[in-house]
Design an enzyme around this catalytic site. Structure first.
Site, PDB file in Angstrom:
ATOM      1  N   ASP A  33       0.852  -1.187   0.000  1.00 59.10           N
ATOM      2  CA  ASP A  33       0.000   0.000   0.000  1.00 59.10           C
ATOM      3  C   ASP A  33       0.894   1.245   0.000  1.00 59.10           C
ATOM      4  O   ASP A  33       1.894   1.315   0.720  1.00 59.10           O
ATOM      5  CB  ASP A  33      -0.927  -0.011   1.229  1.00 59.10           C
ATOM      6  CG  ASP A  33      -2.069   0.966   1.086  1.00 59.10           C
ATOM      7  OD1 ASP A  33      -3.230   0.512   0.975  1.00 59.10           O
ATOM      8  OD2 ASP A  33      -1.819   2.198   1.082  1.00 59.10           O
ATOM      9  N   ASN A  89     -12.906  -3.205   2.362  1.00 58.03           N
ATOM     10  CA  ASN A  89     -13.857  -2.101   2.370  1.00 58.03           C
ATOM     11  C   ASN A  89     -14.774  -2.236   1.160  1.00 58.03           C
ATOM     12  O   ASN A  89     -14.296  -2.469   0.040  1.00 58.03           O
ATOM     13  CB  ASN A  89     -13.115  -0.766   2.319  1.00 58.03           C
ATOM     14  CG  ASN A  89     -12.226  -0.553   3.537  1.00 58.03           C
ATOM     15  OD1 ASN A  89     -12.598  -0.916   4.653  1.00 58.03           O
ATOM     16  ND2 ASN A  89     -11.050   0.015   3.336  1.00 58.03           N
ATOM     17  N   HIS A 102     -10.137  -5.499  -3.437  1.00 61.16           N
ATOM     18  CA  HIS A 102      -8.812  -5.759  -2.869  1.00 61.16           C
ATOM     19  C   HIS A 102      -8.945  -6.077  -1.394  1.00 61.16           C
ATOM     20  O   HIS A 102      -9.855  -5.607  -0.730  1.00 61.16           O
ATOM     21  CB  HIS A 102      -7.874  -4.567  -3.085  1.00 61.16           C
ATOM     22  CG  HIS A 102      -8.421  -3.269  -2.589  1.00 61.16           C
ATOM     23  ND1 HIS A 102      -9.336  -2.533  -3.310  1.00 61.16           N
ATOM     24  CD2 HIS A 102      -8.222  -2.600  -1.441  1.00 61.16           C
ATOM     25  CE1 HIS A 102      -9.661  -1.450  -2.628  1.00 61.16           C
ATOM     26  NE2 HIS A 102      -8.998  -1.466  -1.477  1.00 61.16           N
TER      27      HIS A 102
HETATM   28  P1  5GP Z   1      -9.748   1.221   0.018  1.00 58.89           P
HETATM   29  O1  5GP Z   1     -10.080   2.359   0.939  1.00 58.89           O
HETATM   30  O2  5GP Z   1     -10.324   1.389  -1.357  1.00 58.89           O
HETATM   31  O3  5GP Z   1     -10.052  -0.126   0.633  1.00 58.89           O
HETATM   32  O4  5GP Z   1      -8.166   1.231  -0.081  1.00 58.89           O
HETATM   33  C1  5GP Z   1      -7.455   1.687  -1.169  1.00 58.89           C
HETATM   34  C2  5GP Z   1      -6.003   1.628  -0.765  1.00 58.89           C
HETATM   35  O5  5GP Z   1      -5.214   1.833  -1.921  1.00 58.89           O
HETATM   36  C3  5GP Z   1      -5.593   2.716   0.256  1.00 58.89           C
HETATM   37  O6  5GP Z   1      -5.078   2.092   1.429  1.00 58.89           O
HETATM   38  C4  5GP Z   1      -4.538   3.522  -0.487  1.00 58.89           C
HETATM   39  O7  5GP Z   1      -3.475   3.928   0.344  1.00 58.89           O
HETATM   40  C5  5GP Z   1      -4.082   2.567  -1.567  1.00 58.89           C
HETATM   41  N1  5GP Z   1      -3.625   3.233  -2.779  1.00 58.89           N
HETATM   42  C6  5GP Z   1      -4.234   4.284  -3.415  1.00 58.89           C
HETATM   43  N2  5GP Z   1      -3.550   4.622  -4.513  1.00 58.89           N
HETATM   44  C7  5GP Z   1      -2.479   3.770  -4.583  1.00 58.89           C
HETATM   45  C8  5GP Z   1      -1.400   3.640  -5.511  1.00 58.89           C
HETATM   46  O8  5GP Z   1      -1.284   4.345  -6.512  1.00 58.89           O
HETATM   47  N3  5GP Z   1      -0.492   2.656  -5.239  1.00 58.89           N
HETATM   48  C9  5GP Z   1      -0.583   1.842  -4.157  1.00 58.89           C
HETATM   49  N4  5GP Z   1       0.374   0.929  -3.980  1.00 58.89           N
HETATM   50  N5  5GP Z   1      -1.598   1.943  -3.265  1.00 58.89           N
HETATM   51  C10 5GP Z   1      -2.524   2.901  -3.477  1.00 58.89           C
END
Ligand code: 5GP
Ligand code: ZN
Length: 115
Positions: A33, A89, A102
């Protein structure tokens, strides 16, 4: 296998957006992340563009089983011998920001705390 050219995680899977990848196979990729909430914070991402748990269908059962069995192996590889946390989530109300399914895998702190 579905892909969405506007989806960030599909771009990471395609390699057009860089990521710090730790594992990959024919069904999933796993990368760190970008904004880690714990010393180890991985994202397990199906190669298939599935938006969220809400979009899962019968034909995804094998994939889901594969991911569940992969999680403890990844945790062990990362040295998380004391345990780990998994988070999914779903939808805006569930805190989902990236609309490609994810699983978060977190660990490495003494205690992650409960909720
Ligand atoms: P969600 O809130 O959708 O479950 O989590 C999305 C996750 O993706 C977040 O923890 C955020 O930090 C991560 N994330 C967002 N953009 C990127 C990116 O460009 N690269 C990586 N490796 N993680 C990302
Ligand atoms: Zn996608």
């Amino acid at each position: 296998m579905k892909t969405d050219l506007d989806c960030l995680f599909c771009k990471i899977i395609a390699g057009t957006v860089p990521s710090d990848q730790v594992y990959s196979d024919d069904q999933v990729i796993v990368f760190k992340d970008i904004n880690p909430k714990a010393p180890v914070h991985l994202l397990i991402v199906p190669r298939d563009h599935i938006i969220s748990l809400n979009e899962l269908e019968n034909n995804h059962d094998k994939l889901i089983g594969h991911i569940m069995r992969l999680l403890p192996k990844l945790a062990k590889e990362q040295g998380l011998d004391n345990g780990f946390r998994t988070i999914i989530n779903t939808g805006r109300g569930g805190g989902q920001i990236v609309f490609h399914l994810h699983i978060h895998l977190l660990g490495g702190k003494e205690h992650l705390g409960g909720f």
